[in-house]
Design a protein around this motif. Structure first.
Motif, PDB file in Angstrom:
ATOM      1  N   MET A 175     -13.785   6.948  35.146  1.00 39.03           N
ATOM      2  CA  MET A 175     -14.816   6.515  36.080  1.00 39.03           C
ATOM      3  C   MET A 175     -15.451   5.169  35.738  1.00 39.03           C
ATOM      4  SD  MET A 175     -16.759   9.960  37.421  1.00 39.03           S
ATOM      5  CE  MET A 175     -17.423  10.429  35.830  1.00 39.03           C
ATOM      6  N   PHE A 199     -13.682   2.586  35.896  1.00 41.44           N
ATOM      7  CA  PHE A 199     -12.806   1.657  36.620  1.00 41.44           C
ATOM      8  C   PHE A 199     -13.589   0.883  37.669  1.00 41.44           C
ATOM      9  CE2 PHE A 199     -10.109   0.866  40.393  1.00 41.44           C
ATOM     10  CZ  PHE A 199      -9.226  -0.037  39.825  1.00 41.44           C
ATOM     11  N   ASP A 200     -13.364  -0.426  37.715  1.00 40.24           N
ATOM     12  CA  ASP A 200     -14.005  -1.295  38.700  1.00 40.24           C
ATOM     13  C   ASP A 200     -12.938  -2.202  39.292  1.00 40.24           C
ATOM     14  OD1 ASP A 200     -15.459  -3.039  40.223  1.00 40.24           O
ATOM     15  OD2 ASP A 200     -16.971  -3.466  38.695  1.00 40.24           O
ATOM     16  N   GLN A 201     -12.582  -1.941  40.543  1.00 41.95           N
ATOM     17  CA  GLN A 201     -11.517  -2.702  41.184  1.00 41.95           C
ATOM     18  C   GLN A 201     -11.877  -4.164  41.409  1.00 41.95           C
ATOM     19  OE1 GLN A 201     -10.725  -1.349  45.211  1.00 41.95           O
ATOM     20  NE2 GLN A 201     -12.881  -0.852  45.567  1.00 41.95           N
ATOM     21  N   GLY A 259     -10.929   1.577  33.366  1.00 40.96           N
ATOM     22  CA  GLY A 259     -10.237   2.757  33.867  1.00 40.96           C
ATOM     23  C   GLY A 259      -9.650   3.559  32.729  1.00 40.96           C
ATOM     24  N   ARG A 283     -21.023   1.602  33.570  1.00 42.36           N
ATOM     25  CA  ARG A 283     -20.397   1.729  34.887  1.00 42.36           C
ATOM     26  C   ARG A 283     -20.384   3.174  35.390  1.00 42.36           C
ATOM     27  NH1 ARG A 283     -14.885  -1.987  34.577  1.00 42.36           N
ATOM     28  NH2 ARG A 283     -15.855  -3.953  33.917  1.00 42.36           N
ATOM     29  N   PHE A 338     -17.977   5.735  43.140  1.00 35.10           N
ATOM     30  CA  PHE A 338     -16.717   6.289  43.628  1.00 35.10           C
ATOM     31  C   PHE A 338     -16.129   5.481  44.785  1.00 35.10           C
ATOM     32  CE2 PHE A 338     -18.366  10.555  41.951  1.00 35.10           C
ATOM     33  CZ  PHE A 338     -17.653  10.413  40.778  1.00 35.10           C
ATOM     34  N   ARG A 363     -16.958   0.862  43.920  1.00 37.84           N
ATOM     35  CA  ARG A 363     -16.368   0.315  42.700  1.00 37.84           C
ATOM     36  C   ARG A 363     -14.950   0.822  42.468  1.00 37.84           C
ATOM     37  NH1 ARG A 363     -19.990   1.394  37.755  1.00 37.84           N
ATOM     38  NH2 ARG A 363     -21.383   0.062  38.962  1.00 37.84           N
ATOM     39  N   MET A 364     -14.728   2.133  42.690  1.00 40.41           N
ATOM     40  CA  MET A 364     -13.425   2.717  42.402  1.00 40.41           C
ATOM     41  C   MET A 364     -12.486   2.734  43.607  1.00 40.41           C
ATOM     42  SD  MET A 364     -14.490   5.899  39.903  1.00 40.41           S
ATOM     43  CE  MET A 364     -12.768   6.177  39.487  1.00 40.41           C
TER      44      MET A 364
END
Length: 458
Positions: A262, A264-266, A273, A354, A368, A371-372
């Protein structure tokens, strides 16, 4: 017939015409026979009859006729010993692609000898099966067109055609995975997909801890290895006799794996991640060190028996195993969703910043969705993992369980959702920190109170 259907029929006619104009007997190796095959009848059909047919019916008839035509030497294709076989293999590799101009700088695939021993349908396809075993979620063709939903699921059971429009090859009717595409301005109606092949991606596993898995190479999992880890996880669970301790282990490890994922930040230059790295000193990860430390059973299992598996891969395999073992009827076997190749890192500063906190619904949306990159349905499914485990006031600050008791908190089912919608919940402040709030139901003096977080109530 509307414009879209008419253009679809024209495209199918073009495919049939292509088969005719490329010397069909030479390409498909059709034997001499007294009665024309269904495939030959379709190819020789007059334009008026073909135009009057429903385009989807025509498409299905073409695919079925190609599949059922006994004169097509699929055995020769597998052996590749004659010119006809090589020609048909070239068709399967993309020479009979849609009418959009091809990029001639792209080399043709060389599938080589199939090496799919021990593989199962998942995120790669076996060449010897013409990728008909592929069940991944690629949904665009090689030329960038979006796949549309299949309409032939009933006619091709167990081919993965249900649900969204993903690349598939039902009953190996084509040379490799393909799909029909959404309406577009190029009059293109289908295309092959760039699906990874299992013979390139499969990783060997010899059964010992010093050879086999290369943590730097992505690929499909070997079933022997995957279920070996699962059996070892089950042995650990069986060794825990106390219900509260077992619920803590189950929920705690799923929380550990989720926290690794969680962060993870695209949108970040460092997306993080699943990398096997947590900020152990952060309050957001409080209590996870009781699950993973040099003295814990899982840590020892990884370091002594599976050291060649990267830490993030092992964490995810273990989480999948726990979900499978604790699911009702052991129905949630996630092996077909697993893929090797995650790289581990030892430092991930500010990763815990994050993670979502439990304050409000904006945390769910911000982490969710934004960001993800998940959908709301994905976020709701993620929260459903609260059906196992429990909260500790000394760790997360929240005390209680989402389900009635410690025994129930060991079963991965839908009880979390049932509790959420069927009970009356009241806000509650933590005794040690009045600013920390959640929700409870039933007796406030219970030793094991039920609870829901603010983020659960979204």
């Amino acid at each position: 017939m509307n414009a879209r259907s008419n253009s679809f029929a024209m495209a199918l006619s073009a495919v049939l015409a292509f088969l005719t104009y490329t010397s069909l007997p030479a390409v498909l190796a059709i034997d001499e026979q007294d009665e024309p095959s269904d495939l030959e009848k379709l190819i020789n059909m007059d334009d008026a009859t073909r135009s009057a047919m429903d385009p989807l019916s025509l498409a299905e008839a073409l695919l079925t006729a190609t599949k059922n035509d006994d004169s097509v030497h699929y055995d020769d294709v597998k052996s590749g010993d004659d010119d006809d076989a090589r020609n048909l293999r070239e068709l399967g590799k993309g020479k009979r692609q849609n009418r959009r101009p091809q990029n001639n700088n792209q080399p043709d695939r060389d599938y080589g000898e199939p090496k799919c021993s021990g593989s199962r349908p998942r995120k790669c396809g076996c060449p010897r099966e013409k990728q008909s075993d592929y069940r991944g979620k690629i949904r665009t063709t090689e030329n960038g067109y979006t796949c549309r939903k299949w309409t032939m699921a009933a006619d091709y059971p167990d081919s993965g055609l249900e649900g969204e429009g993903y690349c598939r090859n039902p009953d190996a009717v084509a040379g490799r995975a393909w799909c029909y595409v959404e309406a577009n301005g190029d009059d293109v109606h289908w295309g092959f997909c760039d699906v990874p092949t299992c013979e390139d991606d499969m990783l060997p596993y010899t059964g010992d801890s010093t050879t086999g898995v290369n943590v730097n190479d992505p690929g499909c999992v070997d079933t022997e290895l995957y279920y070996g880890v699962e059996h070892d996880i089950e042995d650990i669970l069986d060794s825990i006799s106390d219900d509260k301790d077992k619920a803590h282990f189950i929920g705690g490890f799923l929380r550990l794996a989720a926290h690794d994922m969680m962060d993870f930040d695209q949108h970040s230059d460092d997306p993080m991640g699943m990398d096997g790295c947590l900020d152990w000193n952060s309050p957001n990860n409080s209590g996870l060190s009781t699950i993973w430390n040099e003295h814990s059973a899982l840590y020892k299992l990884h370091s002594t028996k599976y050291p060649r598996i990267s830490r993030p891969d092992f964490w995810l395999m273990a989480a999948n195993a726990i979900i499978h073992i604790t699911s009702v009827g052991r129905e949630l076997d996630l092996i077909n969703t697993f893929y090797y190749g995650r790289h581990e890192r030892d430092e991930c500063l500010q990763a815990a910043d994050r993670l979502p906190n439990t304050s409000n619904c904006q945390q769910v949306e911000g982490v969710f969705l934004e960001r993800m990159g998940m959908r709301w349905t994905d976020a709701v499914a993620m929260l459903g993992a609260h059906t196992v485990g429990l909260g500790h006031s000394e760790f997360s600050g929240h005390h209680g369980m989402w389900v009635p008791n410690h025994k129930k908190a060991q079963t991965f089912d839908k009880a979390y959702y049932q509790e959420l919608v069927s009970r009356s919940w009241s806000p509650r402040a933590a005794s040690h920190d009045p600013t920390l709030t959640d929700w409870t139901t039933g007796s406030p003096t219970s030793a094991n109170p039920k609870m829901m977080l603010n983020t659960d109530m979204c």
